[in-house]
Design an enzyme around this catalytic site. Structure first.
Site, PDB file in Angstrom:
ATOM      1  N   HIS A   1      66.073  11.929  31.497  1.00 31.66           N
ATOM      2  CA  HIS A   1      65.108  13.008  31.349  1.00 31.66           C
ATOM      3  C   HIS A   1      65.194  14.005  32.498  1.00 31.66           C
ATOM      4  O   HIS A   1      64.258  14.764  32.733  1.00 31.66           O
ATOM      5  CB  HIS A   1      63.681  12.449  31.277  1.00 31.66           C
ATOM      6  CG  HIS A   1      63.423  11.602  30.072  1.00 31.66           C
ATOM      7  ND1 HIS A   1      63.886  10.316  29.973  1.00 31.66           N
ATOM      8  CD2 HIS A   1      62.770  11.862  28.921  1.00 31.66           C
ATOM      9  CE1 HIS A   1      63.511   9.812  28.802  1.00 31.66           C
ATOM     10  NE2 HIS A   1      62.849  10.726  28.145  1.00 31.66           N
TER      11      HIS A   1
ATOM     12  N   GLU B   1      64.846  16.944  16.700  1.00 32.65           N
ATOM     13  CA  GLU B   1      65.366  18.183  17.277  1.00 32.65           C
ATOM     14  C   GLU B   1      66.456  18.816  16.414  1.00 32.65           C
ATOM     15  O   GLU B   1      66.508  20.036  16.261  1.00 32.65           O
ATOM     16  CB  GLU B   1      65.894  17.924  18.690  1.00 32.65           C
ATOM     17  CG  GLU B   1      64.818  17.773  19.754  1.00 32.65           C
ATOM     18  CD  GLU B   1      64.191  16.380  19.759  1.00 32.65           C
ATOM     19  OE1 GLU B   1      63.220  16.174  20.500  1.00 32.65           O
ATOM     20  OE2 GLU B   1      64.700  15.498  19.023  1.00 32.65           O
TER      21      GLU B   1
END
Length: 329
Positions: free
Chosen positions: A129, A60
């Site tokens: 998450h 990322e």
């Protein structure tokens, strides 16, 4: 008008903007050959090819940084995070580069980039998450933060975000991708203006401000309360930064009460900011304290029954409204 799913609305927005502007590109993990982790980018690789729909490594920080650089030299990247939790790896690129470059360059450099992906709980994906990240990203000047609740707003806001010259944080409710809603007919180029909220339901008993997944709980609560003569006015801000403060204040001055419902933790964030705005600008109109219904202040549990307890619910919204209207069970 047509009825399509939230994910299809997002896909149409990207497709139309990539057709309109050859400088728009999509980059992220599995956005191409796999068609997107949530199938939002299905069909884009076939139409636009690998130069504009770019599968990246699991990195990322790397692909967010590449996107920021591309935006600085004139392209309009869309950076997809497989989930917004993973954006923390790219935090420096987003808040130290994208958000600040226009100011730090004295207005010489713009960064027209959209960071998008699923936000919030997704049913049993546990604490690492399930972050709801708007409280984090609304903190930083230089970023626009958008959180559409409906398919129509998802499409119109994403199109507006791609055309905007500022870096945009685009938060898609992870459990909303399959939710159906109305969007304009094909060929209608509808943009939802950034910074303008909407009155989702008119009422006079209490203002409820909400966005994202909890919007649907609020609308169910509104129907339940209407049976008892309590008519809610539901405000969906759509954009959390910049925030349509005047729309909220106009509604509160009408109903004299307010409940704010959001999924993120109670400490800080746009919900707390709204409370500040309301008590500062509409204090004399309030007949009760402003209440918030939020996610509980704990890491998200894995167990489904515990997750349900942590998240805002119809019952918690109903209870809060009854408290501010002094109409208890």
């Amino acid at each position: 008008m047509r009825i399509i799913r939230y994910r299809e609305a997002l896909r149409e927005a990207m497709f139309e903007e990539m057709e309109r502007d050859p400088d728009v590109l999509l980059m992220g993990e599995e956005v191409g050959h796999y068609q997107g982790a949530y199938k939002v980018s299905e069909g884009l690789l076939e139409r636009f090819g690998e130069r504009r729909v770019i599968d990246t490594p699991i990195a990322e920080a790397g692909f967010a940084g590449i996107g920021v650089g591309a935006a600085m030299v004139g392209l309009r990247p869309i950076i997809e995070f497989m989930t917004w939790n993973f954006s923390f790896v790219a935090f420096d690129q987003i808040v130290s580069n994208a958000a600040k470059i226009h100011s730090m360059s004295g207005g010489a450099i713009r960064c027209p980039i959209v960071f998008r992906g699923p936000n919030g709980s997704a049913k049993q994906v546990a604490a690492q998450h399930s972050h709801t990240v708007e409280a984090l990203y609304t903190h930083f000047p230089g970023l626009h933060v958008l959180a559409p609740s409906t398919a129509r707003d998802a499409k119109g806001l994403l199109k507006a975000a791609i055309r905007d010259d500022n870096p945009v944080i685009f938060l898609e409710g992870e459990t909303l991708y399959g939710v159906k809603g109305e969007v304009p007919d094909e060929g209608v180029d509808e943009l939802v203006p950034i910074g303008k909220g909407r009155v989702a339901r008119e009422g006079d008993a209490c203002t409820v401000v909400t966005w994202g997944r909890p919007y649907y709980d609020v609308m169910k609560a509104a129907e339940q309360l209407a049976a008892d003569g309590i008519e809610l006015e539901v405000i969906d801000p759509r954009t959390l930064r910049p925030l349509d403060e005047e729309l909220v204040l106009k509604s509160v001055r009408k109903t004299n009460r307010c409940v704010i419902v959001h999924e993120h933790w109670p400490y800080g964030g746009p919900g707390a900011q709204l409370v500040d705005v309301i008590q500062r600008e509409a204090f004399d109109h309030l007949d009760a304290p402003v209440l918030r219904v939020t996610g509980l202040d704990v890491p998200m549990p894995y167990a489904s029954n515990l997750e349900d307890m942590v998240l805002p619910s119809v019952d918690r919204v109903v209870d809060a409204v009854r408290r501010v209207t002094y109409m208890g069970n």
